[in-house]
Design an enzyme around this catalytic site. Structure first.
Site, PDB file in Angstrom:
ATOM      1  N   SER A 186       6.973  -1.214  -8.033  1.00  0.00           N
ATOM      2  CA  SER A 186       7.953  -1.205  -6.979  1.00  0.00           C
ATOM      3  C   SER A 186       8.052   0.223  -6.587  1.00  0.00           C
ATOM      4  O   SER A 186       6.968   0.965  -6.169  1.00  0.00           O
ATOM      5  CB  SER A 186       9.246  -1.643  -7.478  1.00  0.00           C
TER       6      SER A 186
ATOM      7  N   GLU B  23       2.127  -5.577  -2.296  1.00  0.00           N
ATOM      8  CA  GLU B  23       3.124  -6.416  -2.178  1.00  0.00           C
ATOM      9  C   GLU B  23       4.330  -5.741  -1.465  1.00  0.00           C
ATOM     10  O   GLU B  23       4.409  -4.697  -1.290  1.00  0.00           O
ATOM     11  CB  GLU B  23       3.449  -6.707  -3.731  1.00  0.00           C
TER      12      GLU B  23
ATOM     13  N   HIS C 247       7.656  -8.613  -6.508  1.00  0.00           N
ATOM     14  CA  HIS C 247       9.120  -8.743  -7.104  1.00  0.00           C
ATOM     15  C   HIS C 247       9.404 -10.160  -7.289  1.00  0.00           C
ATOM     16  O   HIS C 247      10.732 -10.315  -7.618  1.00  0.00           O
ATOM     17  CB  HIS C 247       9.990  -8.318  -5.982  1.00  0.00           C
TER      18      HIS C 247
END
Length: 325
Positions: free
Chosen positions: A111, A228, A296
Site C-alpha cells: 500500500s 493495484e 487491498h
C-alpha cells in the site's frame, strides 16, 4: 542487490513509516507475533512505533530514526511495516540511503509502503518486497496463502510459480475476526495475450505515481509492472493514473503488466479493466493479466520489487513465475 533470506532464529524489526502501531488492537498484535514466532522469527519493535499524532502517524524524525536503527542493527535481519497509510513519501528526502546500501536486509509491506520500497530500489539497488504488513499476520482466518508465499519469497531461494488462491475476502476482518465472507476465486483474467520477462516494479499505483518527476522513481525500462489500487479508485481514476505512468518517457520499455484484485467498493470488473487497457495504444503489444492475489483484498502475495518475473498469457491460460527474489 538481494538481501539475505530470513531464517529461523532471525530477528525482524517492526517499524511504522506510515501509520502508527497505536491504531492496531492488542488482540491483532498478539496473534501477529504468535504467527511470526511460529515461522521461527523473533519480533522486536522500533522505539517510536506507538507514537500517534492527529493523522494516526508520527513525526518524520521518529519514523526515520526507527528505519535507520533497524537497518544499522546487525542483529536485525528483516523489517516489517506496521500498516499502510498516506505519508511514507515524507521520509524519502532524508532517508540515509548509504546506511541502507551498506546494510541490505529484507523490507516488507504494501500500500503506502510502495513509495518507500520503490525509492529504496531506485536509490540503492536493494530489492525490497511488497507483501503483508505486521498487522496482516493478526488475521485469524484466511491467512494460509499469505503465509505460504511469504515463506516462498522471503525464506527460500528457489523460483516459484504464483498460483491463484482458492478464495478471497474484502471484509473488514480487523473489526470481526469470526464472521468472514470468502468468495470463490475465478483465477487470472487474460486482458492481453503474450509473454514477458522483466524486472518487477510497482505496488500501489497512485502511490507509485507520487514518485514521478523525482529521483526516487525507478527506471521502467525492461519492467513488468505489478499494479493495484484500493476502494477509492474507480475505472476513471484507474484510467488516468495508469495513463500518467505511461506518459513517462521510459514507459516505452515496459514489457508486461500484472494487475492485482480491486476491492468490491471500486466496482471494477474484468470488463472495466479490459476497457481501460484497450484504450491505450501504448499497450497494444504488451501482455496484461488481471486478478492476481495482491492489493487491498486478502490473501496477499509477497513479490520482490526489483526481482524478476516471467509470465505467459496464452488463450485463457496463465503461467506466472517469480524467478529471482
Amino acid at each position: 542487490m538481494f538481501p539475505e533470506k530470513l531464517k529461523r532464529g532471525d530477528e525482524i524489526r517492526v517499524v511504522a513509516p506510515s501509520r502508527s502501531l497505536g491504531i492496531i488492537s492488542e488482540d491483532v498484535r498478539k496473534l501477529a507475533i504468535e504467527r511470526l514466532e511460529a515461522l521461527g522469527l523473533k519480533v522486536t519493535f522500533g522505539r517510536h512505533v506507538e507514537e500517534e499524532n492527529r493523522f494516526h502517524s508520527s513525526a518524520v524524525e521518529s519514523r526515520l530514526t526507527d528505519l535507520h536503527e533497524a537497518f544499522e542493527d546487525a542483529d536485525v535481519k528483516g523489517i516489517l511495516t506496521v500498516i499502510g497509510g498516506h505519508n511514507s513519501n515524507q521520509l524519502l528526502r532524508d532517508l540515509d540511503y548509504e546506511v541502507i546500501r551498506a546494510n541490505p536486509k529484507v523490507l516488507c509491506g504494501y500500500s503506502d509502503i510502495t513509495a518507500l520500497s520503490n525509492a529504496i530500489l531506485a536509490k540503492t539497488g536493494l530489492v525490497t518486497y511488497s507483501g503483508p504488513h505486521f498487522s496482516s499476520f493478526g488475521m485469524k482466518k484466511g491467512l494460509d496463502y499469505t503465509l505460504d508465499y511469504f515463506e516462498r519469497c522471503l525464506m527460500k531461494n528457489d523460483a516459484f510459480k504464483v498460483e491463484a488462491s482458492e478464495s478471497w475476502s474484502d471484509d473488514p476482518w480487523y473489526m470481526d475476526q469470526e464472521n468472514r465472507n470468502f468468495v470463490p476465486n475465478e483465477g487470472y483474467h487474460v486482458i492481453s495475450k503474450g509473454k514477458a520477462e522483466g524486472r518487477i516494479i510497482g505496488g500501489n499505483l497512485c502511490t507509485l505515481n507520487l514518485l514521478q518527476g523525482t529521483g526516487f522513481m525507478p527506471d521502467l525500462k525492461g519492467a513488468v509492472l505489478f499494479l493495484e489500487d484500493d476502494f477509492l479508485v474507480d475505472a476513471g481514476t484507474f484510467d488516468r493514473d495508469l495513463q500518467s505512468l505511461l506518459h513517462l518517457p521510459e514507459a516505452e520499455g515496459i514489457r508486461g503488466i500484472v494487475i492485482g484484485r480491486f476491492q468490491k467498493k471500486s466496482e471494477m470488473t474484468p470488463v472495466d479493466v479490459a476497457a481501460v487497457i484497450g484504450s491505450k495504444p501504448e499497450l497494444d503489444d504488451i501482455p496484461v493479466i488481471y486478478g492476481a492475489d495482491f492489493g487491498h483484498t486478502t490473501p496477499h502475495l509477497t513479490f520482490p520489487v526489483g526481482g524478476t518475473v516471467r509470465f505467459k498469457a496464452i488463450g485463457e491460460a496463465v503461467s506466472l513465475e517469480i524467478m529471482e527474489h
